[in-house]
Design an enzyme around this catalytic site. Structure first.
Site, PDB file in Angstrom:
ATOM      1  N   GLY A  43      37.155  44.635  27.529  1.00 54.16           N
ATOM      2  CA  GLY A  43      37.611  44.720  28.309  1.00 54.16           C
ATOM      3  C   GLY A  43      38.204  43.597  29.358  1.00 54.16           C
ATOM      4  O   GLY A  43      39.228  43.774  30.220  1.00 54.16           O
ATOM      5  N   ASP A  99      37.457  38.804  29.890  1.00 48.06           N
ATOM      6  CA  ASP A  99      36.979  39.501  31.102  1.00 48.06           C
ATOM      7  C   ASP A  99      35.648  38.953  31.859  1.00 48.06           C
ATOM      8  O   ASP A  99      35.319  38.711  33.007  1.00 48.06           O
ATOM      9  CB  ASP A  99      36.542  41.266  31.069  1.00 48.06           C
ATOM     10  CG  ASP A  99      35.752  41.814  30.594  1.00 48.06           C
ATOM     11  OD1 ASP A  99      34.911  41.116  29.234  1.00 48.06           O
ATOM     12  OD2 ASP A  99      35.336  42.727  30.275  1.00 48.06           O
ATOM     13  N   ASP A 102      28.639  36.685  30.928  1.00 46.06           N
ATOM     14  CA  ASP A 102      27.208  37.496  31.261  1.00 46.06           C
ATOM     15  C   ASP A 102      25.710  36.365  30.267  1.00 46.06           C
ATOM     16  O   ASP A 102      25.657  35.108  30.786  1.00 46.06           O
ATOM     17  CB  ASP A 102      26.913  38.323  30.680  1.00 46.06           C
ATOM     18  CG  ASP A 102      26.107  39.246  32.015  1.00 46.06           C
ATOM     19  OD1 ASP A 102      25.392  38.555  32.097  1.00 46.06           O
ATOM     20  OD2 ASP A 102      26.653  40.034  31.835  1.00 46.06           O
ATOM     21  N   LYS A 130      29.383  35.082  35.781  1.00 45.14           N
ATOM     22  CA  LYS A 130      28.434  35.658  35.764  1.00 45.14           C
ATOM     23  C   LYS A 130      27.411  34.503  35.922  1.00 45.14           C
ATOM     24  O   LYS A 130      26.459  34.282  34.804  1.00 45.14           O
ATOM     25  CB  LYS A 130      27.362  36.461  35.937  1.00 45.14           C
ATOM     26  CG  LYS A 130      28.167  37.801  36.085  1.00 45.14           C
ATOM     27  CD  LYS A 130      26.929  39.315  36.212  1.00 45.14           C
ATOM     28  CE  LYS A 130      27.583  40.140  36.762  1.00 45.14           C
ATOM     29  NZ  LYS A 130      27.285  41.583  36.543  1.00 45.14           N
ATOM     30  N   PHE A 151      26.838  44.942  40.069  1.00 45.49           N
ATOM     31  CA  PHE A 151      27.808  45.378  39.046  1.00 45.49           C
ATOM     32  C   PHE A 151      28.713  45.716  39.244  1.00 45.49           C
ATOM     33  O   PHE A 151      28.275  46.548  40.227  1.00 45.49           O
ATOM     34  CB  PHE A 151      26.329  46.914  38.687  1.00 45.49           C
ATOM     35  CG  PHE A 151      26.836  47.370  37.518  1.00 45.49           C
ATOM     36  CD1 PHE A 151      27.862  47.871  37.107  1.00 45.49           C
ATOM     37  CD2 PHE A 151      26.278  46.999  36.481  1.00 45.49           C
ATOM     38  CE1 PHE A 151      28.400  48.528  36.455  1.00 45.49           C
ATOM     39  CE2 PHE A 151      26.551  47.875  34.906  1.00 45.49           C
ATOM     40  CZ  PHE A 151      27.325  48.049  34.525  1.00 45.49           C
ATOM     41  N   ASP A 158      34.399  48.021  32.294  1.00 44.73           N
ATOM     42  CA  ASP A 158      33.574  49.265  32.322  1.00 44.73           C
ATOM     43  C   ASP A 158      32.331  49.466  33.601  1.00 44.73           C
ATOM     44  O   ASP A 158      31.141  48.846  33.047  1.00 44.73           O
ATOM     45  CB  ASP A 158      34.126  49.898  31.185  1.00 44.73           C
ATOM     46  CG  ASP A 158      32.702  49.845  30.440  1.00 44.73           C
ATOM     47  OD1 ASP A 158      32.535  48.249  30.553  1.00 44.73           O
ATOM     48  OD2 ASP A 158      32.297  50.357  29.492  1.00 44.73           O
ATOM     49  N   ARG A 164      37.792  50.982  34.157  1.00 43.04           N
ATOM     50  CA  ARG A 164      38.504  49.968  33.220  1.00 43.04           C
ATOM     51  C   ARG A 164      39.543  49.640  34.167  1.00 43.04           C
ATOM     52  O   ARG A 164      40.725  49.091  34.735  1.00 43.04           O
ATOM     53  CB  ARG A 164      39.045  50.153  32.263  1.00 43.04           C
ATOM     54  CG  ARG A 164      37.390  49.973  31.284  1.00 43.04           C
ATOM     55  CD  ARG A 164      37.419  49.494  29.501  1.00 43.04           C
ATOM     56  NE  ARG A 164      36.951  49.729  29.028  1.00 43.04           N
ATOM     57  CZ  ARG A 164      36.205  49.167  28.400  1.00 43.04           C
ATOM     58  NH1 ARG A 164      35.997  47.809  28.819  1.00 43.04           N
ATOM     59  NH2 ARG A 164      34.499  49.456  27.582  1.00 43.04           N
TER      60      ARG A 164
HETATM   61  C1  PRP Z   1      30.952  42.323  27.625  1.00 39.65           C
HETATM   62  C2  PRP Z   1      32.332  41.633  28.026  1.00 39.65           C
HETATM   63  C3  PRP Z   1      32.130  40.370  26.680  1.00 39.65           C
HETATM   64  C4  PRP Z   1      30.488  40.460  27.269  1.00 39.65           C
HETATM   65  C5  PRP Z   1      30.049  38.696  27.750  1.00 39.65           C
HETATM   66  O1  PRP Z   1      32.459  43.002  26.593  1.00 39.65           O
HETATM   67  O2  PRP Z   1      33.884  41.967  27.654  1.00 39.65           O
HETATM   68  O3  PRP Z   1      32.409  40.327  25.594  1.00 39.65           O
HETATM   69  O4  PRP Z   1      29.909  41.827  27.737  1.00 39.65           O
HETATM   70  O5  PRP Z   1      28.132  39.685  27.948  1.00 39.65           O
HETATM   71  P1  PRP Z   1      27.957  38.146  27.216  1.00 39.65           P
HETATM   72  O6  PRP Z   1      28.096  37.002  27.499  1.00 39.65           O
HETATM   73  O7  PRP Z   1      26.039  38.838  27.880  1.00 39.65           O
HETATM   74  O8  PRP Z   1      27.893  37.966  25.878  1.00 39.65           O
HETATM   75  P2  PRP Z   1      31.136  44.134  26.865  1.00 39.65           P
HETATM   76  O9  PRP Z   1      30.212  44.968  24.942  1.00 39.65           O
HETATM   77  O10 PRP Z   1      30.685  45.113  27.845  1.00 39.65           O
HETATM   78  O11 PRP Z   1      32.388  45.397  26.086  1.00 39.65           O
HETATM   79  P3  PRP Z   1      33.664  45.366  26.303  1.00 39.65           P
HETATM   80  O12 PRP Z   1      34.684  44.846  26.975  1.00 39.65           O
HETATM   81  O13 PRP Z   1      34.287  46.816  25.014  1.00 39.65           O
HETATM   82  O14 PRP Z   1      33.438  46.691  27.835  1.00 39.65           O
END
Ligand code: PRP
Length: 179
Positions: A43, A99, A102, A130, A151, A158, A164
């Protein structure tokens, strides 16, 4: 792709201005260090590419890949290092680039792991935050935008590996993921 977007949350221009400001702040804070800027794939790749070009002090880059989500829209709570560093982090100053922050599970795990490997300092630079979704507390050093619990996709983020490459951040139409 644009047809699947309900509304634009952050425009290209807003993003560019914010990234420039973050880069200037980091350049100031790391003027006498040579940090490793760590991109957490996938991401962060677009934010990372823009951010390093907004930083004007010497730095190196590295890439990690962790997985926490499946194809769905919520965190599974599992964190796994899929691709690790190419270099030792001992005694180095790290800036982890994400990125989105969460639940905080990914970052909390990564920061613990990298501290244990002997990094001199670890800062976190997240493009989006967030806070409503936080489960594990995480100390954020640099944050671009605080976003609502919608969302969102684009600028690296993504849904099911797509969107993306949107140059802005938009809210996805529910009809896309409720299919
Ligand atoms: C997303 C983002 C963080 C993670 C954050 O990655 O890039 O790494 O989720 O979420 P959290 O705070 O709940 O741990 P994702 O796993 O979607 O993979 P990507 O970066 O390949 O899209």
């Amino acid at each position: 792709m644009n047809r699947d977007i309900e509304r634009v949350l952050l425009s290209e221009q807003e993003i560019a201005e914010k990234v420039k400001a973050l880069g200037a702040q980091i350049s100031k804070d790391y003027a006498d260090k040579t940090p490793i800027i760590v991109c957490v794939l996938k991401g962060s790749f677009i934010f990372m590419a823009d951010l390093v070009r907004a930083i004007d002090v010497p730095c190196t880059v590295d890439f990690m890949s962790v997985s926490s989500y499946g194809a769905g829209t919520t965190s599974s709570g599992e964190v796994k290092i899929v691709k690790d560093f190419d270099q030792s982090v001992e005694g180095r100053h790290l800036i982890i680039v994400e990125d989105i922050l969460d639940s905080g599970r990914t970052l909390s795990y990564l920061m613990k792991t990298l501290k244990a490997r002997g990094a001199a300092s670890i800062a976190l630079c997240t493009f989006l935050d967030k806070p409503e979704r936080r489960v594990v507390p995480v100390e954020v050093t640099y944050s671009g935008f605080t976003v609502p619990d919608a969302f969102i996709v684009g600028y690296g983020l993504d849904y099911d590996q797509k969107y993306r490459n949107l140059p802005y951040v938009g809210v996805l139409k529910p009809s896309v993921y409720e299919k």
